[in-house]
Motif scaffolding. Structure first.
Motif, PDB file in Angstrom:
ATOM      1  N   ARG A   1       2.043   6.488  -7.062  1.00  0.00           N
ATOM      2  CA  ARG A   1       1.020   7.426  -7.547  1.00  0.00           C
ATOM      3  C   ARG A   1       1.450   8.870  -7.317  1.00  0.00           C
ATOM      4  O   ARG A   1       1.214   9.744  -8.156  1.00  0.00           O
ATOM      5  CB  ARG A   1      -0.321   7.155  -6.865  1.00  0.00           C
ATOM      6  CG  ARG A   1      -1.083   6.002  -7.472  1.00  0.00           C
ATOM      7  CD  ARG A   1      -2.546   5.972  -7.024  1.00  0.00           C
ATOM      8  NE  ARG A   1      -2.753   6.219  -5.619  1.00  0.00           N
ATOM      9  CZ  ARG A   1      -2.741   5.277  -4.668  1.00  0.00           C
ATOM     10  NH1 ARG A   1      -2.524   4.030  -4.975  1.00  0.00           N
ATOM     11  NH2 ARG A   1      -2.961   5.603  -3.418  1.00  0.00           N
ATOM     12  N   GLN A   2       2.075   9.141  -6.175  1.00  0.00           N
ATOM     13  CA  GLN A   2       2.534  10.500  -5.877  1.00  0.00           C
ATOM     14  C   GLN A   2       3.617  10.922  -6.876  1.00  0.00           C
ATOM     15  O   GLN A   2       3.607  12.052  -7.360  1.00  0.00           O
ATOM     16  CB  GLN A   2       3.057  10.579  -4.435  1.00  0.00           C
ATOM     17  CG  GLN A   2       3.536  11.947  -4.025  1.00  0.00           C
ATOM     18  CD  GLN A   2       2.427  12.983  -3.956  1.00  0.00           C
ATOM     19  OE1 GLN A   2       1.246  12.664  -3.971  1.00  0.00           O
ATOM     20  NE2 GLN A   2       2.798  14.245  -3.894  1.00  0.00           N
ATOM     21  N   CYS A   3       4.539  10.029  -7.196  1.00  0.00           N
ATOM     22  CA  CYS A   3       5.584  10.340  -8.174  1.00  0.00           C
ATOM     23  C   CYS A   3       4.978  10.617  -9.544  1.00  0.00           C
ATOM     24  O   CYS A   3       5.401  11.545 -10.245  1.00  0.00           O
ATOM     25  CB  CYS A   3       6.593   9.200  -8.266  1.00  0.00           C
ATOM     26  SG  CYS A   3       7.646   9.063  -6.817  1.00  0.00           S
ATOM     27  N   GLU A   4       3.981   9.829  -9.941  1.00  0.00           N
ATOM     28  CA  GLU A   4       3.309  10.051 -11.220  1.00  0.00           C
ATOM     29  C   GLU A   4       2.588  11.390 -11.227  1.00  0.00           C
ATOM     30  O   GLU A   4       2.600  12.107 -12.232  1.00  0.00           O
ATOM     31  CB  GLU A   4       2.310   8.931 -11.501  1.00  0.00           C
ATOM     32  CG  GLU A   4       2.951   7.613 -11.862  1.00  0.00           C
ATOM     33  CD  GLU A   4       1.936   6.513 -12.092  1.00  0.00           C
ATOM     34  OE1 GLU A   4       0.742   6.681 -11.741  1.00  0.00           O
ATOM     35  OE2 GLU A   4       2.339   5.467 -12.632  1.00  0.00           O
TER      36      GLU A   4
ATOM     37  N   ARG B   1       0.834  -1.202   0.000  1.00  0.00           N
ATOM     38  CA  ARG B   1       0.000   0.000   0.000  1.00  0.00           C
ATOM     39  C   ARG B   1       0.869   1.252   0.000  1.00  0.00           C
ATOM     40  O   ARG B   1       0.615   2.205  -0.724  1.00  0.00           O
ATOM     41  CB  ARG B   1      -0.913  -0.043   1.228  1.00  0.00           C
ATOM     42  CG  ARG B   1      -1.780   1.143   1.395  1.00  0.00           C
ATOM     43  CD  ARG B   1      -3.099   0.927   0.728  1.00  0.00           C
ATOM     44  NE  ARG B   1      -3.984   2.012   1.071  1.00  0.00           N
ATOM     45  CZ  ARG B   1      -4.913   2.439   0.271  1.00  0.00           C
ATOM     46  NH1 ARG B   1      -5.126   1.841  -0.853  1.00  0.00           N
ATOM     47  NH2 ARG B   1      -5.665   3.436   0.625  1.00  0.00           N
ATOM     48  N   TRP B   2       1.910   1.250   0.843  1.00  0.00           N
ATOM     49  CA  TRP B   2       2.809   2.401   0.917  1.00  0.00           C
ATOM     50  C   TRP B   2       3.522   2.626  -0.414  1.00  0.00           C
ATOM     51  O   TRP B   2       3.629   3.761  -0.883  1.00  0.00           O
ATOM     52  CB  TRP B   2       3.844   2.207   2.036  1.00  0.00           C
ATOM     53  CG  TRP B   2       3.290   2.464   3.392  1.00  0.00           C
ATOM     54  CD1 TRP B   2       2.887   1.544   4.302  1.00  0.00           C
ATOM     55  CD2 TRP B   2       3.050   3.733   3.997  1.00  0.00           C
ATOM     56  NE1 TRP B   2       2.408   2.156   5.429  1.00  0.00           N
ATOM     57  CE2 TRP B   2       2.510   3.502   5.277  1.00  0.00           C
ATOM     58  CE3 TRP B   2       3.245   5.052   3.587  1.00  0.00           C
ATOM     59  CZ2 TRP B   2       2.158   4.530   6.135  1.00  0.00           C
ATOM     60  CZ3 TRP B   2       2.898   6.076   4.450  1.00  0.00           C
ATOM     61  CH2 TRP B   2       2.360   5.811   5.711  1.00  0.00           C
TER      62      TRP B   2
ATOM     63  N   SER C   1      -0.196   7.085 -14.804  1.00  0.00           N
ATOM     64  CA  SER C   1      -0.241   6.128 -15.906  1.00  0.00           C
ATOM     65  C   SER C   1      -1.589   5.416 -16.011  1.00  0.00           C
ATOM     66  O   SER C   1      -1.984   5.007 -17.097  1.00  0.00           O
ATOM     67  CB  SER C   1       0.880   5.097 -15.750  1.00  0.00           C
ATOM     68  OG  SER C   1       0.732   4.408 -14.519  1.00  0.00           O
ATOM     69  N   ASP C   2      -2.312   5.274 -14.916  1.00  0.00           N
ATOM     70  CA  ASP C   2      -3.636   4.655 -14.945  1.00  0.00           C
ATOM     71  C   ASP C   2      -4.643   5.695 -15.431  1.00  0.00           C
ATOM     72  O   ASP C   2      -4.685   6.804 -14.907  1.00  0.00           O
ATOM     73  CB  ASP C   2      -4.009   4.171 -13.539  1.00  0.00           C
ATOM     74  CG  ASP C   2      -5.323   3.418 -13.489  1.00  0.00           C
ATOM     75  OD1 ASP C   2      -6.266   3.795 -14.214  1.00  0.00           O
ATOM     76  OD2 ASP C   2      -5.416   2.448 -12.728  1.00  0.00           O
TER      77      ASP C   2
END
Length: 179
Positions: free
Chosen positions: A40-43, A33-34, A167-168
């Protein structure tokens, strides 16, 4: 990130029974999860910093796109801060009935740059007997969202702008207009 350490947390207040399976199953505080959150934060940061965006939609400029992304981030941060009980705020049940899950809390605004005042937050939980991705797609779908959106008064919602946030394809910021 090369190392994520697990820690046992002793809670003074027990976890609500609705969330027990997620907390006890390791889905909430687990390393997967982490790492997914960090990814997601980097994206999101990469999307914020991108300069080669060809389709800005309703955005007039890359700067307008960046401002909308920053506004969305502030809205998420404020929402999470308002529902988080980490600052010692307590939640009060609105009703004594067990089936009524509405809770309220208040907090004083102390953040710099925010207007002085008190924030009243109300929250409720409900169980939807569907897989999480099906619920997500229901909320994301423009055609069905007006059925769920109280602010639209049953009117249709139109997506004016769509900003990719990773990316999603589901990771995006949508600017909606009520028709």
């Amino acid at each position: 990130v090369t190392w994520v350490e697990h820690a046992e947390i002793i809670e003074e207040k027990p976890v609500h029974q609705i969330f027990n399976q997620y907390v006890n199953g390791g889905m909430v505080f687990g390393a997967q999860r982490w790492l997914a959150t960090l990814e997601r934060q980097c994206e999101r940061v990469a999307s914020l910093m991108a300069r080669n965006i060809s389709d800005l939609g309703a955005m007039q400029s890359p700067e307008a796109r960046k401002n909308v992304m920053r506004l969305a981030q502030r809205m998420i941060r404020t929402f999470c801060m308002n529902i988080s009980a980490s600052k010692g705020q307590s939640w009060t049940a609105v009703s004594d009935h067990a089936e009524d899950t509405v809770r309220i809390t208040t907090r004083k605004v102390t953040e710099p740059g925010q207007p002085n005042g008190t924030i009243l937050t109300a929250a409720s939980t409900t169980w939807l007997p569907f897989p999480h991705d099906q619920v997500f797609h229901l909320l994301k779908n423009e055609c069905s969202r007006s059925q769920l959106e109280a602010l639209s008064n049953g009117n249709s919602l139109q997506e004016v702008s769509h900003i990719a946030n990773g990316s999603d394809p589901g990771n995006c910021i949508s600017l909606l207009r009520i028709n």
